[in-house]
Design an enzyme around this catalytic site. Structure first.
Site, PDB file in Angstrom:
ATOM      1  N   THR A   1       0.849  -1.191   0.000  1.00 13.52           N
ATOM      2  CA  THR A   1       0.000   0.000   0.000  1.00 13.52           C
ATOM      3  C   THR A   1       0.880   1.234   0.000  1.00 13.52           C
ATOM      4  O   THR A   1       1.861   1.306   0.746  1.00 13.52           O
ATOM      5  CB  THR A   1      -0.950   0.010   1.214  1.00 13.52           C
ATOM      6  OG1 THR A   1      -1.809  -1.121   1.112  1.00 13.52           O
ATOM      7  CG2 THR A   1      -1.802   1.261   1.253  1.00 13.52           C
TER       8      THR A   1
ATOM      9  N   PHE B   1       1.090   5.150   0.760  1.00  9.81           N
ATOM     10  CA  PHE B   1       0.465   6.216   1.548  1.00  9.81           C
ATOM     11  C   PHE B   1       1.100   7.544   1.149  1.00  9.81           C
ATOM     12  O   PHE B   1       2.279   7.582   0.806  1.00  9.81           O
ATOM     13  CB  PHE B   1       0.744   6.023   3.043  1.00  9.81           C
ATOM     14  CG  PHE B   1       0.154   4.763   3.630  1.00  9.81           C
ATOM     15  CD1 PHE B   1      -1.032   4.803   4.361  1.00  9.81           C
ATOM     16  CD2 PHE B   1       0.788   3.532   3.470  1.00  9.81           C
ATOM     17  CE1 PHE B   1      -1.561   3.649   4.916  1.00  9.81           C
ATOM     18  CE2 PHE B   1       0.253   2.379   4.016  1.00  9.81           C
ATOM     19  CZ  PHE B   1      -0.924   2.437   4.738  1.00  9.81           C
TER      20      PHE B   1
END
Ligand code: PEP
Ligand code: MN
Length: 625
Positions: A530, A532
């Protein structure tokens, strides 16, 4: 032995225990573990353990059977973090110490320091007192060398690591350096160990040429017993029968050390291999094996180096190695932060400008979520992580000034973009100041007494169930219950108290709540990352920026999007992401979000922005970072 004290122990009971231990001749060290007070008592046991277990306020007593006590993991279960200025050794950010074997001149040290800092080293090494095998070889510049090192720190902000070879050097070391190194040849120089134990500076303790891990830890014990806990262990190869390398790098020492002691461990592949081309492969392996950092010899002109030229990397090779480490680190849950020192400095400047109190960053969910990890890995310990309950709340908190930063996920490698955050980026007028990518590993977590066979019900975020589909399909009888975030699901099974309940979350959530991982890495695809971004109302720091994010809309005519992309192509700017989102209230019209590998705000790209302005109806730079 370790006395685990009762949570509700009174001060009077503690004093009683302390006085008995002192009377019996024990050395006492007090710590706490997960909020529970502990007393470590070192000395000859006159009384049986039962005697101490019977004292009021004592919950249980465990013996430390190893010969090293203060260094033992039993004494201190959490990892020790060693602070050197803004740098923390032992956390989730990899620390790289680089520089020449020896300081040869002011020009040489500064030239190398500039290079290694540029490539991401956070501490500078260089010997001023060299323990050479031959008395005829270059012995180092002595105090003159220390002065040069201090100048490097003042000019470039790199903390200094250098070797002490005699207790007689203690005073000048205290004056000039940040970390004192005890070299391999001096690992069992006990007077020197006692001396560095009293100096009050962090110590880098190298493993001896032919020392066992236990002997090495006993040397650390000498330093610890003088009251200095700021020790970094450094494996630098041991003498074996193998002549192809200078020494044999004992990488297995990393997991052994991690198990035996709470002290951080770094690897020096330069002295371990003695051969330039062998340094980078071993450095990469060390990080993969869980080392907290590296110490690398780098020289701008190694052929003319006064010592250890053949094992010194050229600056460019060091830069390439750092790029490799940057990629490897997230795979094992860590980060190499190219902006480490500049970021810490910028946060300090902010602190000074905005007055007392810590700077704060908001993230989604509870402590122990992946968002929390992104926050702490991006800022280290410099910034306080603040939990929130929605993405919008993060944006509002930044707008209201309740926090200085927000950390929000933008995309996952398996499930794609998090559209809500793209829309919020457009709605709020903030800047993206940085990004961080985490590998997302999911574990099945339950109460310590639970087993895979006992589980009947599993809590987690719905997206996590999707990511663990293959594993969950093997257990069709399990009831899946949605929770707000992964850490909340772990909290829930803890509070529920049932051995039939489990949660799916990261390992941080398990350890925060004292729960056990009963099945590791259950995500279907291990390449689960992921990304960010960090948002703020202003820019955090100046300096080199590698990426930019833009958002724009074009007219609704043939080739409109193509015309904008052509501008990047013609300038040789690499486009790394293109995302479209509907414009609210304008059916079938879109905003385009573009990520570029360039600092689009730098003067050299002014013409690109000018042209883009002409070809778009709306254009905003979300940030360069
Ligand atoms: C050094 O780091 O400069 C050095 C001499 O290393 P070691 O003590 O490991 O040989
Ligand atoms: Mn050397």
């Amino acid at each position: 032995m370790i006395l685990v004290l009762k949570k509700d122990i009174t001060e009077e009971q503690k004093n009683h225990i302390r006085s008995i231990l002192r009377r019996e001749g024990y050395l006492i060290r007090e710590t706490s573990e997960g909020g529970r007070p502990l007393i470590g008592a070192i000395g000859k046991a006159g009384q049986a353990l039962d005697f101490f277990e019977g004292l009021p306020g004592v919950e249980k007593v465990t013996p430390i059977s190893s010969s090293f006590k203060l260094a033992s993991r039993k004494m201190h279960q959490e990892d020790t973090l060693v602070n050197v200025g803004d740098v923390v050794i032992g956390g989730e950010r990899i620390v790289v110490i680089a520089g020449p074997c020896a300081v040869e001149s002011r020009e040489q040290a500064l030239a190398i320091a500039r290079k290694v800092r540029k490539y991401g080293a956070v501490l500078f090494r260089g010997g001023a007192f060299k323990p050479r095998t031959s008395p005829y070889a270059f012995q180092g510049l002595g105090e003159e060398g220390l002065k040069i090192l201090a100048e490097v720190r003042d000019k470039l902000g790199l903390g200094i690591v250098t070797e002490i070879t005699s207790p007689a050097q203690a005073d000048i070391m205290i004056k000039y350096v940040d970390v004192v190194q005890v070299g391999a040849r001096n690992m069992q120089n006990f007077e020197l160990l006692k001396c560095v134990g009293r100096m009050g500076k962090p110590v880098l303790l190298k493993r001896g040429l032919a020392a066992t891990i236990e002997e090495w830890l006993m040397s650390a014990e000498y330093i610890l017993s003088e009251g200095n806990e700021h020790i970094v262990l450094c494996e630098r190869g041991i003498r074996t029968f193998e002549p192809y390398t200078r020494n044999t790098l004992d990488l297995s020492a990393i997991p052994v050390i991690k198990n035996l002691t709470h002290l951080p461990v770094i690897i020096d592949p330069s002295h371990a291999t003695g051969i330039r081309e062998k340094v980078s492969p071993m450095a990469r392996a060390a990080i993969a094996a869980g080392a907290d950092g590296l110490m690398i010899e780098v020289h701008h002109d190694p052929d003319r180096a006064l010592s250890d030229g053949p094992q010194s990397l050229y600056p460019g090779q060091f830069g390439q190695l750092m790029r490799d480490i940057y990629v490897i680190a997230p795979v094992i849950g860590k980060q190499l932060d190219f902006g480490y020192l500049d970021k810490a400095k910028a946060v300090k400047v902010m602190k000074a400008a905005r007055g007392e109190g810590d700077r704060r960053a908001a993230f989604l969910g509870e402590t122990g979520t992946f968002s929390h990890k992104a926050c702490t890995q991006y800022f280290g310990t410099e910034v306080t992580a603040v939990p929130t309950s929605s993405f919008r709340q993060i944006f509002d908190a930044v707008r209201n000034g309740e926090v200085d930063f927000g950390v929000v996920p933008l995309e996952n490698s398996l499930t794609g973009s998090i559209h809500e955050n793209y829309d919020l980026l457009l709605e709020y007028d903030f800047r993206i100041i940085g990004e961080i990518t985490l590998r997302i590993m999911h574990h099945l977590i339950a109460r310590p007494e639970a087993k895979l066979e006992t589980i009947k019900r599993v809590f987690s975020h719905p997206q996590v169930f999707q990511q663990c589909r293959q594993f969950l399909e093997q257990h069709p009888g399990w009831e899946l219950v949605s929770a707000r975030d992964t850490a909340t699901s772990v909290k829930r099974i803890k509070e529920g108290g049932l051995p039939t309940d489990a949660a799916i979350a990261g390992k941080e959530a398990a350890s925060i709540h004292g729960m056990a991982v009963i099945q590791e890495a259950i995500e279907t695809n291990p390449r689960n990352y992921t990304r960010f971004v960090v948002i703020s109302t202003g820019q955090l720091k100046n300096g080199p920026r590698r990426k930019s994010s833009l958002v724009y809309s074009t007219g609704n005519q043939p080739g409109a999007l193509y015309e904008t992309l052509r501008i990047f192509a013609e300038k040789g700017i690499n486009l790394v992401k293109l995302e479209s989102r509907p414009i609210p209230g304008k059916p079938w019209e879109y905003m385009f979000y573009v990520d570029l590998e360039a600092d689009i705000e730098s003067p050299s790209f002014k013409s690109v922005l000018d042209e883009l302005e002409k070809r778009t109806d709306y254009l905003r730079i979300l940030g360069s970072y």
